[in-house]
Design a protein around this motif. Structure first.
Motif, PDB file in Angstrom:
ATOM      1  N   LYS A   1      -4.438  26.952  55.358  1.00 40.75           N
ATOM      2  CA  LYS A   1      -4.701  25.971  54.299  1.00 40.75           C
ATOM      3  C   LYS A   1      -3.419  25.243  53.918  1.00 40.75           C
ATOM      4  O   LYS A   1      -3.459  24.085  53.509  1.00 40.75           O
ATOM      5  N   LYS A   2      -2.314  25.950  54.013  1.00 39.73           N
ATOM      6  CA  LYS A   2      -1.028  25.295  53.737  1.00 39.73           C
ATOM      7  C   LYS A   2      -0.038  25.689  54.835  1.00 39.73           C
ATOM      8  O   LYS A   2       0.042  26.862  55.210  1.00 39.73           O
ATOM      9  N   ILE A   3       0.728  24.702  55.278  1.00 36.25           N
ATOM     10  CA  ILE A   3       1.764  24.962  56.287  1.00 36.25           C
ATOM     11  C   ILE A   3       3.120  24.695  55.628  1.00 36.25           C
ATOM     12  O   ILE A   3       3.347  23.599  55.095  1.00 36.25           O
ATOM     13  N   ILE A   4       3.981  25.692  55.694  1.00 32.38           N
ATOM     14  CA  ILE A   4       5.316  25.535  55.099  1.00 32.38           C
ATOM     15  C   ILE A   4       6.339  25.574  56.229  1.00 32.38           C
ATOM     16  O   ILE A   4       6.435  26.565  56.955  1.00 32.38           O
ATOM     17  N   VAL A   5       7.064  24.486  56.392  1.00 32.60           N
ATOM     18  CA  VAL A   5       8.021  24.415  57.501  1.00 32.60           C
ATOM     19  C   VAL A   5       9.427  24.735  56.979  1.00 32.60           C
ATOM     20  O   VAL A   5       9.856  24.202  55.950  1.00 32.60           O
ATOM     21  N   ALA A   6      10.120  25.613  57.719  1.00 34.92           N
ATOM     22  CA  ALA A   6      11.478  26.031  57.313  1.00 34.92           C
ATOM     23  C   ALA A   6      12.288  26.353  58.557  1.00 34.92           C
ATOM     24  O   ALA A   6      12.788  27.449  58.732  1.00 34.92           O
TER      25      ALA A   6
END
Ligand SMILES: Cc1cc2nc3c(=O)[nH]c(=O)nc-3n(C[C@H](O)[C@H](O)[C@H](O)COP(=O)(O)OP(=O)(O)OC[C@H]3O[C@@H](n4cnc5c(N)ncnc54)[C@H](O)[C@@H]3O)c2cc1C
Lengths: 529, 144
Positions: free
Chosen positions: A249-254
């Motif tokens: 549902k959410k993609i967090i790029v790091a």
């Protein structure tokens, strides 16, 4: 293998910031409608040296991997396994390899960030994040009686020249002062250098985060819902396996300042002129505005005959002072006393054999290795404040990372050249006043090559910077992508300007904590309903 | 010891280095020079002013620099006691049950570069314990 292909949150890049953000979301975040715990996956392209910390001792898996023999890790074949290029690629990211020193944001950072792109990352708003960082990383300074004579002289001379020396903040727990603590040294054999492997990641494990090492994310999947672009999942590749899909549902790029724009380029998000017909969503700021600390800045080494380091030190830094051009901290020079460690253990004996202080060859060389080399110190002085040196003079194309990974920083820019010279003269004067027997210029090019990222910068930031206006930034101050719903970026690439003290990771961690708190408050708490 | 240099130096360059000493040392190639003459030859290359052909000088200096780097790197990386035995997964092979994993490859069989440089690559378990006790005494032990 990803056990479940549907997650609430996928964090891509379990490095310094990604592992903090993923951990905090799993620990404190809930599904805003049901109140249920979240299913979080943390994915990293590199290995995972797993296990609860045993501060001051280390655990078998990490002692085995990090045998703390520098050249052992640096041999091409081994180094390639763990350390790719200049940063550690693996769970924990740069925190596994960092020097574990440096300060959270300085007052000047908050001011410059706001001036640059209007973000509300103020001192007041980040207060809690700073507190958490200092607590989690056991940040402290080394008492005077444990600092070497060299540092105390540096401090006294700086004071006599009208500067205000301060002590470097270090981030360790139960350090046994083995003398081998150094940057570039993957993890500490004794679990004393704080990394997210030892701080946040054990909490992630307790909170059921699925940690997927050796899994490279190839693309973020960008789809369309009505007129809105939406991130829906990822394409990833486990070692030797075919490309697979996972949804979230959410993609967090790091993926850090270079890895993040490269992943976004591969996903079709970025500047039109670079992506051509691969473009899906346009934002010319992706990969631009890169800022950092130039790696070679008037480096000078000094040799002291009356300071002999007999004992391994704690491997950290003593004092620093600032040389500013105005009250805004423009063209700031950050002068650092150097590393407190036994020189024989810092870089490995062979680097001393090849140092430019060493005689060329023969018996003279051997005698020097036997006796004299122990009394010279490499002085890691003269780093500087990137923002003022770089940005306003830095033409846009030079500040861009291209999809082929090429990048150029204008080291010859007149402002940098001028400050380099001033920096060198200042260090020279300090060492002479400290009673150095000999002072020499460091050869700039090798220093740049060994210490810097490919860009010739340290602590580089800004390639997906945060800002109020989508015209000059990629995410907003809440770490939400301007152009693609459900996509967040939380790593070093988001900082609008390089930090103004000696820190990359310390600020990355603080901003990561801050990002997690904002994302949880806005997207993963019941009060959102 | 010179393994790894061959990618950077060709046989022709090494031959040229060996032969170029002839005009300065009574027609003797490098390999036949005495130790003092070798030193003189290397100093002559470093100084460079006596070698009039710039192309030859570049080759001689290249051979000298690369060889120097290689020899010092290998020797002061503890050659020939530099290898930690490892398994096929690249993990050090340890005595059964060894938790501390002290993999210091230095032995006292011969004098190596590390012995000359007094380089301490890794603490023994006993040394570690001493250091832990010291950190506690100094108030630098923050947590159990
Ligand atoms: C040698 C060295 C010493 C340093 N010393 C200090 C210091 O003393 N003090 C300080 O404050 N700062 C220091 N820094 C800087 C600090 O380490 C960095 O600023 C910080 O790690 C950046 O954090 P990040 O989260 O942006 O990226 P990283 O920590 O680099 O994490 C990015 C992660 O993403 C993963 N990744 C990338 N692409 C993909 C992909 N496509 N799929 C899956 N995973 C991917 C990588 O494997 C990596 O683990 C040092 C840096 C280096 C290199």
């Amino acid at each position: 293998m990803l056990r479940e292909k549907m997650y609430d949150v996928i964090v891509v890049g379990a490095g310094f910031s990604g592992s903090i953000v993923g951990t905090k979301i799993a620990q404190k975040g809930v599904n805003p409608s049901s109140g249920e715990r979240l299913k979080v996956a943390m994915i990293d392209g590199g290995p995972y040296f797993k296990g609860k910390p045993k501060w001051g001792y280390g655990i078998p898996s990490r002692r085995q991997m990090f045998t703390h023999i520098p050249q052992d890790m640096r041999q091409g074949d081994r180094a390639g396994r763990v350390v790719e290029g200049y940063t550690f690629k693996g769970v924990g990211g740069g925190s596994v390899q960092w020097g574990a020193k440096g300060h959270p944001p300085d007052d000047k950072d908050y001011e410059w960030w706001a001036r640059e792109t209007g973000v509300d990352w103020t001192k007041e708003n980040m207060k809690e994040a700073v507190r958490e960082f200092l607590h989690m990383f056991n940040s402290h300074t080394i008492p005077d009686n444990l600092l070497h004579e060299y540092h105390l002289r540096f401090r006294d001379v700086a004071r006599s020249m009208g500067y205000k020396p301060e002590k470097m903040l270090v981030h360790k727990k139960n350090c046994i002062m083995c003398g081998t603590h150094a940057e570039f040294q993957p993890q500490c054999r004794y679990d004393a250098k704080t990394s997210t492997l030892l701080t946040y990641i054990p909490i992630a494990e307790e909170n059921g985060v699925e940690i997927l090492p050796n899994t490279k994310v190839e693309q973020v999947i960008i789809g369309k819902k009505g007129t809105q672009w939406v991130a829906t999942g990822i394409w990833y590749r486990e070692k030797g396996e075919l490309v697979q899909k996972a949804e979230a549902k959410k993609i967090i790029v790091a993926c850090e300042n270079f890895g993040t724009p490269l992943l976004l380029y591969a996903s079709g998000y970025g500047p039109k002129d670079l992506l051509g017909d691969k473009l899906i969503v346009e934002n010319p700021n992706v990969g631009s505005h890169i800022d950092g600390h130039p790696a070679s800045m008037g480096g000078v080494s000094a040799r002291f005959e009356d300071i002999v380091v007999h004992e391994p030190g704690d491997g950290n830094y003593g004092f620093w002072f600032l040389d500013d051009k105005d009250s805004q901290g423009s063209d700031r020079l950050f002068m650092l006393s150097g590393a407190e460690t036994h020189p024989s253990s810092f870089w490995g004996a062979h680097t001393y054999a090849l140092s430019y202080w060493a005689p060329e060859f023969g018996h003279k060389h051997k005698d020097w290795m036997r006796n004299n080399w122990k009394v010279w110190r490499h002085i890691s002085g003269g780093s500087f404040y990137g923002p003022m040196v770089a940005y306003s003079h830095w033409s846009a194309p030079k500040a861009r990372l291209l999809p082929d990974r090429s990048f150029q920083f204008d080291h010859e820019h007149p402002t940098i050249k001028k400050r380099q010279k001033e920096c060198r003269d200042l260090l020279w004067a300090v060492f002479e006043k400290m009673g150095a027997k000999e002072v020499r210029d460091d050869p700039a090019e090798p220093v740049r090559r060994t210490i810097a990222s490919p860009a010739g910068l340290r602590h580089d930031v800004g390639s997906c910077r945060a800002g109020e206006d989508p015209k000059n930034s990629v995410i907003n101050a809440n770490f939400e992508c301007h152009d693609i719903a459900n996509l967040f970026i939380v790593d070093s690439s988001t900082h609008p300007r390089a930090t103004s003290l000696w820190s990359g990771g310390a600020v990355v961690a603080t901003v990561g904590i801050f990002a997690a708190d904002r994302i949880i408050a806005k997207h993963f708490s019941r009060s959102q309903m | 010891m010179l393994k790894g240099l061959t990618i950077l130096l060709s046989d022709a360059e090494l031959r040229e280095f060996n032969e170029a000493s002839r005009p300065y040392f009574g027609d003797k190639p490098f390999l036949q020079l005495s130790e003092t003459e070798r030193e003189q030859y290397l100093n002559l290359i470093i100084d460079g002013s006596q070698v009039k052909d710039p192309k030859l000088l570049r080759t001689l200096q290249k051979v000298y620099r690369l060889t120097r780097t290689r020899v010092f790197t290998v020797y002061y990386s503890n050659y020939p006691e530099h290898i930690v035995p490892r398994d096929e997964n690249d993990v050090p092979i340890l005595p059964p049950g060894d938790q501390h994993q002290i993999t210091n490859p230095n032995t006292k069989r011969i004098v190596t570069g590390w012995d000359i440089a007094n380089y301490k690559p890794q603490l023994s378990w006993e040394e570690e314990e001493e250091r832990r006790a010291r950190a506690k005494r100094l108030g630098m032990w923050h947590d159990e």
